[in-house]
Design a protein around this motif. Structure first.
Motif, short mmCIF file in Angstrom:
data_model
loop_
_atom_site.label_atom_id
_atom_site.label_comp_id
_atom_site.label_asym_id
_atom_site.label_seq_id
_atom_site.Cartn_x
_atom_site.Cartn_y
_atom_site.Cartn_z
N MET A 125 0.83 -1.19 0.00
CA MET A 125 0.00 0.00 0.00
C MET A 125 0.87 1.26 0.00
SD MET A 125 -3.19 0.72 -0.02
CE MET A 125 -4.52 1.63 0.62
N LEU A 126 2.06 1.16 0.57
CA LEU A 126 2.95 2.30 0.62
C LEU A 126 3.40 2.72 -0.78
CD1 LEU A 126 4.42 4.25 2.52
CD2 LEU A 126 6.32 2.65 2.53
N ILE A 127 3.68 1.73 -1.62
CA ILE A 127 4.10 2.04 -2.99
C ILE A 127 2.96 2.68 -3.77
CG2 ILE A 127 4.85 1.00 -5.17
CD1 ILE A 127 6.45 -0.99 -3.49
N ILE A 128 1.75 2.22 -3.54
CA ILE A 128 0.58 2.82 -4.19
C ILE A 128 0.44 4.27 -3.74
CG2 ILE A 128 -1.94 2.78 -4.35
CD1 ILE A 128 -1.77 -0.26 -4.22
N ALA A 129 0.68 4.53 -2.45
CA ALA A 129 0.57 5.90 -1.94
C ALA A 129 1.60 6.82 -2.57
CB ALA A 129 0.73 5.90 -0.42
N ILE A 130 2.76 6.30 -2.91
CA ILE A 130 3.80 7.13 -3.53
C ILE A 130 3.54 7.33 -5.02
CG2 ILE A 130 6.26 7.23 -4.10
CD1 ILE A 130 6.76 5.73 -1.45
N ILE A 131 3.20 6.26 -5.72
CA ILE A 131 3.04 6.34 -7.17
C ILE A 131 1.67 6.88 -7.57
CG2 ILE A 131 3.04 5.00 -9.31
CD1 ILE A 131 5.04 3.11 -7.95
N PHE A 132 0.61 6.41 -6.91
CA PHE A 132 -0.76 6.83 -7.21
C PHE A 132 -1.44 7.31 -5.93
CE2 PHE A 132 0.06 3.25 -10.20
CZ PHE A 132 0.07 3.98 -11.37
N PRO A 133 -1.14 8.52 -5.48
CA PRO A 133 -1.70 9.01 -4.21
C PRO A 133 -3.23 9.02 -4.19
CG PRO A 133 -0.10 10.58 -5.09
CD PRO A 133 -0.26 9.50 -6.09
N THR A 134 -3.84 9.37 -5.29
CA THR A 134 -5.30 9.42 -5.35
C THR A 134 -5.89 8.03 -5.14
OG1 THR A 134 -5.18 11.28 -6.88
CG2 THR A 134 -7.25 10.08 -6.79
N LEU A 135 -5.31 7.05 -5.75
CA LEU A 135 -5.79 5.67 -5.62
C LEU A 135 -5.66 5.18 -4.17
CD1 LEU A 135 -6.89 3.20 -7.09
CD2 LEU A 135 -4.53 2.51 -7.52
N SER A 136 -4.63 5.61 -3.50
CA SER A 136 -4.43 5.23 -2.10
C SER A 136 -5.59 5.71 -1.23
CB SER A 136 -3.12 5.83 -1.59
OG SER A 136 -3.00 5.65 -0.21
N PHE A 137 -6.00 6.96 -1.42
CA PHE A 137 -7.13 7.48 -0.65
C PHE A 137 -8.43 6.79 -1.06
CE2 PHE A 137 -4.42 11.35 -0.14
CZ PHE A 137 -4.38 11.34 1.24
N ALA B 291 -9.74 11.84 -1.92
CA ALA B 291 -9.17 11.37 -3.19
C ALA B 291 -9.38 12.40 -4.29
CB ALA B 291 -9.78 10.04 -3.58
N ILE B 292 -10.56 13.01 -4.32
CA ILE B 292 -10.83 14.03 -5.34
C ILE B 292 -9.94 15.24 -5.14
CG2 ILE B 292 -12.59 15.65 -6.18
CD1 ILE B 292 -14.67 13.43 -5.52
N LEU B 293 -9.79 15.67 -3.89
CA LEU B 293 -8.92 16.81 -3.59
C LEU B 293 -7.47 16.48 -3.94
CD1 LEU B 293 -8.76 19.65 -2.41
CD2 LEU B 293 -8.44 18.61 -0.19
N CYS B 294 -7.05 15.29 -3.64
CA CYS B 294 -5.69 14.86 -3.97
C CYS B 294 -5.49 14.81 -5.48
CB CYS B 294 -5.42 13.50 -3.35
SG CYS B 294 -3.74 12.92 -3.56
N PHE B 295 -6.50 14.38 -6.20
CA PHE B 295 -6.41 14.34 -7.66
C PHE B 295 -6.23 15.74 -8.23
CE2 PHE B 295 -8.44 14.47 -11.87
CZ PHE B 295 -7.57 13.63 -12.53
N LEU B 296 -6.97 16.69 -7.68
CA LEU B 296 -6.83 18.07 -8.15
C LEU B 296 -5.42 18.60 -7.90
CD1 LEU B 296 -10.26 19.56 -7.04
CD2 LEU B 296 -9.53 18.91 -9.34
N LEU B 297 -4.83 18.21 -6.79
CA LEU B 297 -3.46 18.60 -6.50
C LEU B 297 -2.48 17.84 -7.38
CD1 LEU B 297 -1.57 20.19 -4.60
CD2 LEU B 297 -1.61 18.22 -3.08
N ILE C 24 3.41 12.85 -0.61
CA ILE C 24 3.76 12.99 0.80
C ILE C 24 2.52 12.95 1.67
CG2 ILE C 24 4.73 14.59 2.50
CD1 ILE C 24 6.69 15.49 0.27
N TRP C 25 1.48 13.63 1.23
CA TRP C 25 0.22 13.65 1.97
C TRP C 25 -0.37 12.24 2.09
CZ3 TRP C 25 -4.86 15.87 -0.42
CH2 TRP C 25 -5.86 15.88 0.54
N ALA C 26 -0.34 11.49 1.00
CA ALA C 26 -0.89 10.13 1.00
C ALA C 26 -0.09 9.21 1.93
CB ALA C 26 -0.89 9.56 -0.42
N GLN D 174 0.32 6.38 7.16
CA GLN D 174 1.01 6.12 8.42
C GLN D 174 0.14 6.50 9.62
OE1 GLN D 174 3.83 4.46 8.67
NE2 GLN D 174 3.98 4.32 6.47
N ASP D 175 -0.59 7.60 9.49
CA ASP D 175 -1.48 8.02 10.57
C ASP D 175 -2.61 7.02 10.79
OD1 ASP D 175 -2.40 9.92 12.55
OD2 ASP D 175 -3.98 10.47 11.11
N ALA D 176 -3.15 6.49 9.71
CA ALA D 176 -4.22 5.49 9.82
C ALA D 176 -3.70 4.21 10.49
CB ALA D 176 -4.79 5.17 8.44
#
Length: 65
Positions: free
Chosen positions: A1-13, A22-28, A40-42, A47-49
């Motif tokens: 899941m960590l690799i997904i968060a780095i490569i595809f942050p929107t998909l991670s959310f 996820a929508i807000l992350c996609f816009l960013l 970084i946010w993802a 990690q917080d979750a």
């Protein structure tokens, strides 16, 4: 899941059920410069979750005794 968060942050959310985030992350993530903060946010959110899940498990174990 960590690799997904780095490569595809929107998909991670999205996979964790945070649709609005996820929508807000996609816009960013649309811009190349925004991809780094989105990743970084993802990762930080993931990690917080995990920490929250671990804390709940510890509290539950403490309450049993």
């Amino acid at each position: 899941m960590l690799i997904i968060a780095i490569i595809f942050p929107t998909l991670s959310f999205f996979l964790r059920g945070k649709i609005l985030t996820a929508i807000l992350c996609f816009l960013l993530q649309i811009t190349i410069i925004g991809w780094i903060p989105a990743s970084i946010w993802a990762v930080l959110s993931l990690q917080d979750a995990r920490a929250e899940k671990r804390n709940k498990k510890l509290i539950k174990a403490m309450n049993r005794k």
